[in-house]
Design a protein around this motif. Structure first.
Motif, mmCIF file in Angstrom:
data_model
loop_
_atom_site.group_PDB
_atom_site.id
_atom_site.type_symbol
_atom_site.label_atom_id
_atom_site.label_comp_id
_atom_site.label_asym_id
_atom_site.label_seq_id
_atom_site.Cartn_x
_atom_site.Cartn_y
_atom_site.Cartn_z
ATOM 1 N N PRO A 21 -3.973 -12.015 -11.728
ATOM 2 C CA PRO A 21 -5.473 -11.229 -10.850
ATOM 3 C C PRO A 21 -5.401 -11.625 -9.350
ATOM 4 C CG PRO A 21 -6.131 -13.167 -12.047
ATOM 5 C CD PRO A 21 -4.785 -12.837 -12.450
ATOM 6 N N GLY A 22 -5.296 -10.779 -8.792
ATOM 7 C CA GLY A 22 -5.627 -10.970 -7.111
ATOM 8 C C GLY A 22 -4.038 -10.756 -6.488
ATOM 9 N N MET A 23 -2.997 -10.625 -7.407
ATOM 10 C CA MET A 23 -1.644 -10.637 -6.693
ATOM 11 C C MET A 23 -0.993 -9.183 -7.099
ATOM 12 S SD MET A 23 -1.453 -13.419 -5.110
ATOM 13 C CE MET A 23 -2.786 -14.044 -5.230
ATOM 14 N N SER A 24 -1.998 -8.328 -7.484
ATOM 15 C CA SER A 24 -1.412 -7.099 -7.778
ATOM 16 C C SER A 24 -1.814 -5.762 -6.786
ATOM 17 C CB SER A 24 -1.822 -6.704 -9.352
ATOM 18 O OG SER A 24 -3.145 -6.854 -9.239
ATOM 19 N N HIS A 25 -2.276 -6.100 -5.649
ATOM 20 C CA HIS A 25 -2.890 -5.096 -4.848
ATOM 21 C C HIS A 25 -1.566 -4.401 -4.134
ATOM 22 C CE1 HIS A 25 -3.303 -9.120 -3.097
ATOM 23 N NE2 HIS A 25 -3.447 -8.509 -1.872
ATOM 24 N N GLY A 26 -0.746 -3.853 -4.991
ATOM 25 C CA GLY A 26 0.342 -2.807 -4.437
ATOM 26 C C GLY A 26 -0.353 -1.670 -3.828
ATOM 27 N N SER A 27 0.465 -0.717 -3.350
ATOM 28 C CA SER A 27 0.272 0.342 -2.994
ATOM 29 C C SER A 27 -0.199 1.493 -4.009
ATOM 30 C CB SER A 27 1.087 1.076 -2.006
ATOM 31 O OG SER A 27 1.500 0.145 -1.042
ATOM 32 N N PRO A 28 -1.126 2.405 -3.775
ATOM 33 C CA PRO A 28 -1.408 3.343 -4.843
ATOM 34 C C PRO A 28 -0.186 4.175 -4.754
ATOM 35 C CG PRO A 28 -3.155 3.060 -3.390
ATOM 36 C CD PRO A 28 -2.205 2.250 -2.799
ATOM 37 N N SER A 29 0.428 5.080 -6.126
ATOM 38 C CA SER A 29 1.491 5.701 -6.061
ATOM 39 C C SER A 29 1.088 7.060 -5.202
ATOM 40 C CB SER A 29 1.548 5.968 -7.439
ATOM 41 O OG SER A 29 0.526 6.759 -8.214
ATOM 42 N N THR A 30 0.039 7.506 -4.994
ATOM 43 C CA THR A 30 -0.398 8.940 -4.337
ATOM 44 C C THR A 30 -0.244 8.661 -2.911
ATOM 45 O OG1 THR A 30 -1.901 9.454 -6.066
ATOM 46 C CG2 THR A 30 -2.040 10.347 -3.834
ATOM 47 N N PRO A 31 0.320 9.397 -2.317
ATOM 48 C CA PRO A 31 0.393 9.406 -0.655
ATOM 49 C C PRO A 31 -0.740 9.593 0.057
ATOM 50 C CG PRO A 31 1.591 11.022 -1.260
ATOM 51 C CD PRO A 31 1.307 10.692 -2.629
ATOM 52 N N ALA A 32 -0.990 8.939 1.312
ATOM 53 C CA ALA A 32 -2.077 9.173 2.019
ATOM 54 C C ALA A 32 -2.104 10.790 2.252
ATOM 55 C CB ALA A 32 -2.175 8.707 3.340
ATOM 56 N N SER A 33 -3.505 11.238 2.382
ATOM 57 C CA SER A 33 -3.763 12.647 2.613
ATOM 58 C C SER A 33 -3.190 13.095 4.009
ATOM 59 C CB SER A 33 -5.258 13.044 2.165
ATOM 60 O OG SER A 33 -5.608 12.656 0.865
ATOM 61 N N ALA A 34 -3.294 14.481 3.884
ATOM 62 C CA ALA A 34 -2.899 15.179 5.376
ATOM 63 C C ALA A 34 -4.115 14.486 6.389
ATOM 64 C CB ALA A 34 -2.803 16.507 5.367
ATOM 65 N N ALA A 35 -3.831 14.668 7.793
ATOM 66 C CA ALA A 35 -4.673 14.083 8.533
ATOM 67 C C ALA A 35 -6.035 14.772 8.431
ATOM 68 C CB ALA A 35 -4.203 14.499 9.949
ATOM 69 N N ALA A 36 -6.149 16.358 7.992
ATOM 70 C CA ALA A 36 -7.292 17.047 8.053
ATOM 71 C C ALA A 36 -8.202 16.354 6.835
ATOM 72 C CB ALA A 36 -6.928 18.337 7.475
ATOM 73 N N ALA A 37 -7.876 15.627 5.978
ATOM 74 C CA ALA A 37 -8.469 15.131 4.919
ATOM 75 C C ALA A 37 -8.850 13.754 5.061
ATOM 76 C CB ALA A 37 -7.724 15.031 3.599
ATOM 77 N N VAL A 38 -8.816 13.314 6.193
ATOM 78 C CA VAL A 38 -9.025 11.948 6.680
ATOM 79 C C VAL A 38 -10.345 11.991 7.494
ATOM 80 C CG1 VAL A 38 -6.973 10.953 6.251
ATOM 81 C CG2 VAL A 38 -7.684 11.423 8.717
ATOM 82 N N ASN A 39 -11.193 10.759 7.716
ATOM 83 C CA ASN A 39 -12.397 10.710 8.628
ATOM 84 C C ASN A 39 -12.085 9.540 9.363
ATOM 85 O OD1 ASN A 39 -13.204 8.641 6.933
ATOM 86 N ND2 ASN A 39 -15.109 9.675 6.201
ATOM 87 N N ASP A 40 -13.081 9.113 10.249
ATOM 88 C CA ASP A 40 -12.919 7.891 11.101
ATOM 89 C C ASP A 40 -12.894 6.739 10.296
ATOM 90 O OD1 ASP A 40 -12.774 9.609 13.458
ATOM 91 O OD2 ASP A 40 -15.089 9.518 13.806
ATOM 92 N N ALA A 41 -13.911 6.650 9.145
ATOM 93 C CA ALA A 41 -13.797 5.295 8.495
ATOM 94 C C ALA A 41 -12.395 5.135 7.978
ATOM 95 C CB ALA A 41 -14.794 5.616 7.575
ATOM 96 N N ASP A 42 -11.620 6.087 7.507
ATOM 97 C CA ASP A 42 -10.317 6.037 7.024
ATOM 98 C C ASP A 42 -9.389 5.364 7.886
ATOM 99 O OD1 ASP A 42 -10.902 7.158 4.532
ATOM 100 O OD2 ASP A 42 -10.788 9.047 5.320
ATOM 101 N N VAL A 43 -9.258 5.994 9.227
ATOM 102 C CA VAL A 43 -8.729 5.441 10.359
ATOM 103 C C VAL A 43 -8.839 4.114 10.634
ATOM 104 C CG1 VAL A 43 -8.023 5.776 12.597
ATOM 105 C CG2 VAL A 43 -8.283 7.858 11.198
#
Length: 203
Positions: free
Chosen positions: A33-55
């Motif tokens: 536990p705690g050593m498995s924080h790998g990347s989600p398999s889904t790529p980041a959404s396009a810029a239109a789907a992000v907000n200031d909090a994501d950035v």
């Protein structure tokens, strides 16, 4: 992405051998536990789907992770306790790939990627100040081990706070998923380090 999970799983197995803690949450069976924080398999959404909090999450988490990797490298050179070295190895193996992932997201969103040391001092929650890093560099022996664990607990607590903010204020699904993994993983790492701290000499 397979490479990230394989690297993280290897570090998880290494820690499991030292601390003997069972897997939890969304980790695979047998992982630490705690050593498995790998990347989600889904790529980041396009810029239109992000907000200031994501950035903000990606922009701040990159230097936050970079400092953790710097601290891990320092522990690999100076720590006298095997558990500290093992923990440092796993933290570096988990967070270095996340830096690359977050950097790729910012690039894809058309946002600047922070350079190393761009966020110096303690401008973000949990970050060590230059003075604290200097103190850690000067520490030796068991004093270094204890100081490193105490600082890394504080550092992880900052990352958990940032991850919680992203989950409540963010919009990008992949960023929120990574934030959830970071929260789960580093909360468990904090508990592991707190147990380790109780076994380290005080002087």
């Amino acid at each position: 992405m397979t490479h990230v999970y394989r690297t993280t799983a290897a570090s998880a197995a290494l820690l499991a051998a030292v601390f003997g803690v069972a897997g939890c949450g969304d980790s695979d069976a047998g992982s630490m536990p705690g050593m498995s924080h790998g990347s989600p398999s889904t790529p980041a959404s396009a810029a239109a789907a992000v907000n200031d909090a994501d950035v903000a999450f990606a922009t701040q988490m990159i230097p936050h992770h970079q400092q953790a990797v710097t601290m891990a490298d320092l522990a690999l050179r100076k720590a006298t306790t095997a558990e500290v070295k093992t923990l440092a190895t796993a933290i570096k193996a988990a967070q270095a790939p996340e830096i690359e992932q977050l950097s790729g997201w910012l690039t894809g969103w058309g946002k600047p990627v922070p350079t190393p040391n761009e966020h110096s001092g303690h401008t973000m929650t949990g970050m060590m100040s230059p003075q604290e890093m200097d103190d850690l560099n000067r520490a030796t022996g068991s004093m270094f081990d204890r100081m490193w664990v105490e600082m890394m607990i504080k550092h992880h607590q900052g990352a958990v706070a940032m991850a919680k903010t992203e989950q409540t204020a963010g919009k990008d699904a992949a960023s929120i998923a990574l934030a959830k993994k970071i929260q789960t993983a580093q909360t468990t790492e904090i508990a592991t380090m707190q147990r380790l701290l109780g076994r380290l000499p005080t002087a």
